[in-house]
Design an enzyme around this catalytic site. Structure first.
Site, PDB file in Angstrom:
ATOM      1  N   VAL A 110       4.141  -1.226   3.190  1.00 43.07           N
ATOM      2  CA  VAL A 110       4.507  -0.037   2.997  1.00 43.07           C
ATOM      3  C   VAL A 110       5.296   0.232   1.665  1.00 43.07           C
ATOM      4  O   VAL A 110       6.657   0.377   1.806  1.00 43.07           O
ATOM      5  CB  VAL A 110       4.864   1.207   3.963  1.00 43.07           C
ATOM      6  N   LYS A 111       4.592   0.845   0.735  1.00 39.17           N
ATOM      7  CA  LYS A 111       4.845   1.391  -0.525  1.00 39.17           C
ATOM      8  C   LYS A 111       6.108   2.624  -0.338  1.00 39.17           C
ATOM      9  O   LYS A 111       5.415   3.517  -0.153  1.00 39.17           O
ATOM     10  CB  LYS A 111       4.442   0.931  -1.470  1.00 39.17           C
ATOM     11  N   LEU A 112       7.232   2.566  -0.695  1.00 37.54           N
ATOM     12  CA  LEU A 112       7.560   4.186  -0.505  1.00 37.54           C
ATOM     13  C   LEU A 112       8.513   4.115  -2.181  1.00 37.54           C
ATOM     14  O   LEU A 112       8.795   3.467  -2.633  1.00 37.54           O
ATOM     15  CB  LEU A 112       9.150   4.009   0.448  1.00 37.54           C
ATOM     16  N   ALA A 140       1.080  -1.689   0.058  1.00 40.07           N
ATOM     17  CA  ALA A 140      -0.209  -0.114   0.025  1.00 40.07           C
ATOM     18  C   ALA A 140       0.636   0.722  -0.211  1.00 40.07           C
ATOM     19  O   ALA A 140       1.986   1.292   0.764  1.00 40.07           O
ATOM     20  CB  ALA A 140      -0.827  -0.113   1.276  1.00 40.07           C
TER      21      ALA A 140
END
Length: 216
Positions: free
Chosen positions: A82-84, A56
Protein backbone atom coordinates in the site's frame (compact mmCIF):
# COMPACT_ATOMS: atom_id res chain seq x y z
CA UNK A 1 20.05 -4.04 -5.66
CA UNK A 2 16.51 -4.98 -6.64
CA UNK A 3 14.81 -3.49 -9.68
CA UNK A 4 11.13 -2.58 -9.70
CA UNK A 5 9.59 -1.38 -12.94
CA UNK A 6 7.51 1.79 -12.76
CA UNK A 7 4.57 1.03 -15.07
CA UNK A 8 1.01 -0.26 -15.22
CA UNK A 9 1.47 -1.81 -18.67
CA UNK A 10 1.18 -5.62 -18.48
CA UNK A 11 2.98 -6.04 -21.81
CA UNK A 12 6.01 -4.11 -20.59
CA UNK A 13 6.07 -6.09 -17.35
CA UNK A 14 5.91 -9.43 -19.18
CA UNK A 15 8.71 -8.45 -21.55
CA UNK A 16 10.99 -7.54 -18.65
CA UNK A 17 10.02 -10.73 -16.82
CA UNK A 18 11.25 -12.84 -19.74
CA UNK A 19 14.71 -11.35 -19.23
CA UNK A 20 14.54 -11.85 -15.45
CA UNK A 21 15.23 -8.18 -14.87
CA UNK A 22 12.59 -7.13 -12.35
CA UNK A 23 11.80 -7.96 -8.75
CA UNK A 24 8.57 -6.00 -8.40
CA UNK A 25 6.36 -3.22 -9.78
CA UNK A 26 5.38 0.28 -8.69
CA UNK A 27 2.32 2.13 -9.93
CA UNK A 28 0.75 5.52 -9.29
CA UNK A 29 -2.50 7.25 -10.33
CA UNK A 30 -0.81 8.83 -13.36
CA UNK A 31 0.33 5.43 -14.67
CA UNK A 32 -3.10 3.94 -14.02
CA UNK A 33 -4.73 6.79 -15.95
CA UNK A 34 -2.38 6.13 -18.86
CA UNK A 35 -3.33 2.44 -18.86
CA UNK A 36 -7.02 3.36 -19.24
CA UNK A 37 -8.47 0.44 -17.26
CA UNK A 38 -10.14 -0.18 -13.89
CA UNK A 39 -7.64 0.44 -11.10
CA UNK A 40 -8.23 -2.70 -9.03
CA UNK A 41 -8.38 -4.91 -12.12
CA UNK A 42 -5.00 -3.61 -13.29
CA UNK A 43 -3.41 -4.20 -9.88
CA UNK A 44 -4.83 -7.73 -9.76
CA UNK A 45 -3.48 -8.50 -13.24
CA UNK A 46 -0.04 -7.09 -12.38
CA UNK A 47 0.09 -9.18 -9.20
CA UNK A 48 -0.67 -12.32 -11.22
CA UNK A 49 2.41 -11.86 -13.42
CA UNK A 50 4.72 -10.46 -10.72
CA UNK A 51 6.18 -12.57 -7.93
CA UNK A 52 7.58 -9.57 -6.06
CA UNK A 53 5.92 -6.62 -4.36
CA UNK A 54 3.45 -4.44 -6.28
CA UNK A 55 2.82 -0.91 -5.00
CA UNK A 56 -0.75 0.37 -5.30
CA UNK A 57 -1.49 3.91 -4.14
CA UNK A 58 -4.42 5.13 -2.04
CA UNK A 59 -6.29 8.20 -3.24
CA UNK A 60 -7.59 9.34 0.15
CA UNK A 61 -5.59 12.00 1.98
CA UNK A 62 -7.07 11.58 5.48
CA UNK A 63 -5.90 8.96 7.96
CA UNK A 64 -9.08 6.89 8.17
CA UNK A 65 -9.67 6.99 4.44
CA UNK A 66 -6.12 5.81 3.75
CA UNK A 67 -6.48 2.98 6.26
CA UNK A 68 -9.77 1.82 4.76
CA UNK A 69 -8.48 2.02 1.19
CA UNK A 70 -5.23 0.34 2.19
CA UNK A 71 -7.11 -2.66 3.59
CA UNK A 72 -9.14 -2.92 0.39
CA UNK A 73 -6.01 -2.82 -1.76
CA UNK A 74 -4.21 -5.37 0.42
CA UNK A 75 -7.02 -7.87 -0.19
CA UNK A 76 -6.40 -7.85 -3.96
CA UNK A 77 -3.31 -10.05 -3.63
CA UNK A 78 -0.75 -11.10 -1.05
CA UNK A 79 2.05 -9.14 -2.76
CA UNK A 80 0.27 -5.76 -2.77
CA UNK A 81 2.16 -2.96 -1.01
CA UNK A 82 0.00 0.00 0.00
CA UNK A 83 1.47 3.28 -1.19
CA UNK A 84 0.91 6.24 1.14
CA UNK A 85 1.89 9.93 0.99
CA UNK A 86 4.49 11.27 3.40
CA UNK A 87 2.12 13.38 5.48
CA UNK A 88 1.07 13.26 9.11
CA UNK A 89 -2.06 11.32 8.20
CA UNK A 90 -0.02 9.11 5.89
CA UNK A 91 2.36 8.16 8.69
CA UNK A 92 -0.53 7.40 11.04
CA UNK A 93 -2.06 5.19 8.35
CA UNK A 94 1.34 3.58 7.82
CA UNK A 95 1.60 2.70 11.50
CA UNK A 96 -1.93 1.26 11.57
CA UNK A 97 -1.52 -0.83 8.41
CA UNK A 98 1.91 -2.06 9.44
CA UNK A 99 0.45 -3.20 12.77
CA UNK A 100 -1.95 -5.39 10.78
CA UNK A 101 0.85 -6.96 8.76
CA UNK A 102 0.22 -4.94 5.58
CA UNK A 103 3.29 -3.78 3.66
CA UNK A 104 3.59 -0.06 2.98
CA UNK A 105 5.51 2.23 0.64
CA UNK A 106 5.69 5.81 1.91
CA UNK A 107 6.13 8.00 -1.14
CA UNK A 108 7.02 11.60 -1.99
CA UNK A 109 10.07 11.72 0.26
CA UNK A 110 12.27 14.76 -0.31
CA UNK A 111 14.34 15.01 2.89
CA UNK A 112 16.27 12.81 5.29
CA UNK A 113 14.07 13.97 8.17
CA UNK A 114 10.96 12.83 6.30
CA UNK A 115 12.59 9.46 5.67
CA UNK A 116 13.49 9.11 9.34
CA UNK A 117 9.87 9.68 10.32
CA UNK A 118 8.65 7.10 7.78
CA UNK A 119 11.11 4.54 9.12
CA UNK A 120 9.93 5.18 12.67
CA UNK A 121 6.33 4.72 11.51
CA UNK A 122 7.27 1.25 10.27
CA UNK A 123 7.27 1.77 6.50
CA UNK A 124 8.34 -1.27 4.50
CA UNK A 125 9.72 1.06 1.81
CA UNK A 126 10.54 4.76 1.68
CA UNK A 127 10.55 6.36 -1.77
CA UNK A 128 12.88 9.36 -2.21
CA UNK A 129 12.15 11.13 -5.51
CA UNK A 130 15.59 11.58 -7.02
CA UNK A 131 14.68 13.25 -10.33
CA UNK A 132 12.37 15.79 -8.76
CA UNK A 133 15.04 16.73 -6.22
CA UNK A 134 17.49 17.28 -9.06
CA UNK A 135 14.87 19.48 -10.75
CA UNK A 136 15.18 22.02 -7.93
CA UNK A 137 18.98 22.04 -8.21
CA UNK A 138 19.57 19.85 -5.17
CA UNK A 139 21.49 16.57 -5.14
CA UNK A 140 19.10 13.62 -5.06
CA UNK A 141 21.95 11.19 -4.42
CA UNK A 142 22.88 13.03 -1.25
CA UNK A 143 19.42 12.13 0.06
CA UNK A 144 19.99 8.43 -0.77
CA UNK A 145 23.31 8.59 1.10
CA UNK A 146 21.78 10.30 4.16
CA UNK A 147 18.89 7.83 4.31
CA UNK A 148 21.30 4.89 4.07
CA UNK A 149 23.34 6.20 7.00
CA UNK A 150 20.26 6.93 9.15
CA UNK A 151 18.61 3.57 8.51
CA UNK A 152 21.83 1.68 9.19
CA UNK A 153 22.59 3.75 12.31
CA UNK A 154 19.40 2.59 14.00
CA UNK A 155 18.83 -0.76 12.30
CA UNK A 156 15.46 0.25 10.84
CA UNK A 157 13.95 -2.43 8.60
CA UNK A 158 12.69 0.14 6.08
CA UNK A 159 14.11 -0.32 2.57
CA UNK A 160 15.22 2.64 0.45
CA UNK A 161 13.33 2.58 -2.85
CA UNK A 162 14.93 5.12 -5.19
CA UNK A 163 12.14 6.66 -7.28
CA UNK A 164 11.75 9.33 -9.96
CA UNK A 165 14.61 7.63 -11.78
CA UNK A 166 15.18 9.22 -15.18
CA UNK A 167 18.58 8.14 -16.44
CA UNK A 168 21.00 5.20 -16.27
CA UNK A 169 23.25 7.43 -14.16
CA UNK A 170 20.50 7.67 -11.56
CA UNK A 171 20.42 3.89 -11.40
CA UNK A 172 24.19 3.55 -11.14
CA UNK A 173 24.49 6.17 -8.41
CA UNK A 174 21.56 4.75 -6.45
CA UNK A 175 23.38 1.41 -6.38
CA UNK A 176 26.66 3.07 -5.35
CA UNK A 177 25.00 4.99 -2.50
CA UNK A 178 23.23 1.90 -1.18
CA UNK A 179 19.58 2.08 -2.22
CA UNK A 180 17.90 -1.30 -1.66
CA UNK A 181 15.65 -0.90 -4.69
CA UNK A 182 15.41 1.32 -7.75
CA UNK A 183 12.05 1.68 -9.44
CA UNK A 184 12.75 2.41 -13.08
CA UNK A 185 10.64 3.21 -16.17
CA UNK A 186 10.90 0.42 -18.79
CA UNK A 187 12.82 2.55 -21.31
CA UNK A 188 15.46 3.50 -18.74
CA UNK A 189 15.76 -0.08 -17.52
CA UNK A 190 16.40 -1.39 -21.04
CA UNK A 191 18.73 1.56 -21.58
CA UNK A 192 21.10 0.16 -18.95
CA UNK A 193 22.20 -2.32 -21.62
CA UNK A 194 23.44 0.33 -24.00
CA UNK A 195 27.11 1.10 -24.51
CA UNK A 196 28.72 2.14 -27.81
CA UNK A 197 31.65 -0.23 -27.32
CA UNK A 198 29.31 -3.19 -26.88
CA UNK A 199 27.58 -2.31 -30.14
CA UNK A 200 30.91 -1.77 -31.91
CA UNK A 201 32.35 -5.03 -30.62
CA UNK A 202 29.29 -7.05 -31.61
CA UNK A 203 29.30 -5.56 -35.12
CA UNK A 204 32.96 -6.54 -35.48
CA UNK A 205 32.32 -10.10 -34.26
CA UNK A 206 29.44 -10.52 -36.72
CA UNK A 207 31.53 -9.19 -39.58
CA UNK A 208 34.47 -11.47 -38.74
CA UNK A 209 32.22 -14.50 -38.37
CA UNK A 210 30.85 -13.92 -41.86
CA UNK A 211 34.34 -13.41 -43.28
CA UNK A 212 35.55 -16.64 -41.69
CA UNK A 213 32.40 -18.49 -42.80
CA UNK A 214 31.86 -19.73 -39.24
CA UNK A 215 28.89 -22.10 -38.91
CA UNK A 216 27.47 -23.59 -35.71
Amino acid sequence: MKFFVDTADIGEINELNTAGLIDGVTTNPSLIKKAGRDFKEIIADICKVTEGDVSAEVIAIDQQGMIEQGKILAKIASNVVVKLPLTGDGLKACRALTAEGIKTNVTLCFSANQGLLAAKAGATYISPFIGRIDDIHTDGMELIHHLRVIIDNYDFKTQILAASIRTPLHVRDSAIFGADVATVPPAVLWGLLNHPLTTKGLDQFVEDAKAADIKI
